[in-house]
Design an enzyme around this catalytic site. Sequence first.
Site, short mmCIF file in Angstrom:
data_model
loop_
_atom_site.label_atom_id
_atom_site.label_comp_id
_atom_site.label_asym_id
_atom_site.label_seq_id
_atom_site.Cartn_x
_atom_site.Cartn_y
_atom_site.Cartn_z
N ASP A 19 -3.64 7.95 8.14
CA ASP A 19 -4.81 7.15 8.55
C ASP A 19 -4.51 6.10 9.61
O ASP A 19 -5.33 5.23 9.85
CB ASP A 19 -5.42 6.48 7.32
CG ASP A 19 -4.44 5.51 6.65
OD1 ASP A 19 -3.31 5.37 7.13
OD2 ASP A 19 -4.81 4.89 5.64
N HIS A 28 -0.70 4.64 7.06
CA HIS A 28 0.02 5.27 5.94
C HIS A 28 0.35 6.73 6.23
O HIS A 28 -0.22 7.33 7.12
CB HIS A 28 -0.83 5.16 4.68
CG HIS A 28 -1.30 3.77 4.44
ND1 HIS A 28 -2.58 3.34 4.74
CD2 HIS A 28 -0.64 2.68 3.97
CE1 HIS A 28 -2.70 2.06 4.45
NE2 HIS A 28 -1.54 1.63 3.99
N SER A 39 0.80 -1.23 0.00
CA SER A 39 0.00 0.00 0.00
C SER A 39 0.83 1.27 0.00
O SER A 39 0.33 2.33 -0.34
CB SER A 39 -0.93 0.02 1.21
OG SER A 39 -0.19 -0.14 2.40
#
Length: 367
Positions: free
Chosen positions: A336, A339, A32
Amino acid sequence: MKLLSLFLLSALFNEAYSIHQYYTSIFSFGDSYADTGNFVILGRPILPIIPINLPPYGETFFGRPTGRCSNGRLVIDFIAEALGLPFVPPSLAQDQNFSQGANFAVFGATALDLDFFMQNNITSVPPINSSLNVQLEWFDKLKPSLCNTTEECKEYFKKSLFFVGEIGGNDYNYVLRANRSLAEARSYVPHVINTISMAIEKLIQEGAVHLVVPGNVPTGCIPILLTVYQSSNEEDYDPRTGCLKDLNALGSYHNSMLREAVQKLRCKYPHATIINADYYTPYIKFATKPKRFGFSNGALRVCCGGGGPYNYNFSAVCALPGSSACQDPSTYVNWDGIHLTEASHRYIAYSWLKGPYASPPILSRTH
Ligand SMILES: *[C@@H]1O[C@H](CO)[C@@H](O)[C@H](O)[C@H]1NC(C)=O
Ligand SMILES: *[C@@H]1O[C@H](CO)[C@@H](O)[C@H](O)[C@H]1NC(C)=O
Ligand SMILES: *[C@@H]1O[C@H](CO)[C@@H](O)[C@H](O)[C@H]1NC(C)=O
Ligand SMILES: *[C@@H]1O[C@H](CO)[C@@H](O)[C@H](O)[C@H]1NC(C)=O
Ligand SMILES: *[C@@H]1O[C@H](CO)[C@@H](O)[C@H](O)[C@H]1NC(C)=O
Ligand SMILES: *[C@@H]1O[C@H](CO)[C@@H](O)[C@H](O)[C@H]1NC(C)=O
């Protein structure tokens, strides 16, 4: 004086110019931290709701969610911009022209194959088949649209910049989530590194000459893990950063083994430039002296969250009801809970382009 500065100016111009000309494409593998949309493409038909595909993801730069796990651009986006290339499109996008690169990274991806976790009864791994080897298979499938003969491909990839990672962080997280010990997670490190090393080797054999190999973040500074492993024992925390020492030690161990593996590959393939890129040190710097970097809200408190000591709440994660985003994400390191914000990515990207957190720096003339 004047002559000297003219000379410097032209040297700088030549450097920017030659690099601009040199890289004609970017190929990226990872999780991610690099995904520019693949997970959303994979997940859309099967998942009722994908938080990273909802506002406020993407709000700062794109003005809409793009499948990137941030409020804006990722490290790879800043690097693409600096090299004069378009943002690297997700490899699973339909009707896309990949001649200037493809991004195979997927949110949640592991270095090790799904089968490996299954064999070890680690069932906390989501059943999305997107490990590093799977991403390499996607690369193989895409290749004929770029080049066909071995010679043609070597010419093509010679002018590409490859990113292998960040990957591996999820492997350890899934082991820990399955309630296994830190020692067991640590025992997977050599296997993860070996998998990354083999991926680099395969790409070099395909013709890659310029590769960037990012290491892990200090997971002990990541709010979701600070929340899960919250401890009443002060000894568990690094007093300089407030991060969890044992988790950071795991990331450090991964990174030192990765650097060793890269060193071996440099000896084996002296014609290739393999760049160690570091997420860990800049993150520790942010956590130690956040204000120095403009992060007046620190490195451990989440911008987009739903309450709790780190503003990370499992019942109200970013983009879901009960959560909200901060006013100014550029004053936070973390977006978040997992990240980073665009502001963090920008800093890290330039530290990889120009140093000091990549060796050699991507824009150096040693390659
Ligand atoms: C893909 O893009 C490249 C570079 O922008 C261009 O030269 C090429 O013609 C495009 N290919 C197709 C099939 O559109
Ligand atoms: C996995 O779990 C099954 C059933 O609980 C058990 O029979 C098997 O021995 C376990 N395998 C490993 C590698 O732990
Ligand atoms: C994952 O994909 C690989 C390659 O496409 C395939 O060999 C493997 O069987 C798949 N595994 C699972 C669990 O779906
Ligand atoms: C490679 O070969 C395939 C099949 O013949 C063809 O469709 C494709 O356009 C070729 N790719 C390039 C880059 O020439
Ligand atoms: C996790 O492991 C601990 C210690 O071994 C045990 O007490 C606990 O019940 C386990 N929790 C789960 C959800 O398996
Ligand atoms: C976490 O979110 C839930 C659901 O919105 C909320 O009820 C709870 O109060 C929140 N916890 C904290 C510590 O803010």
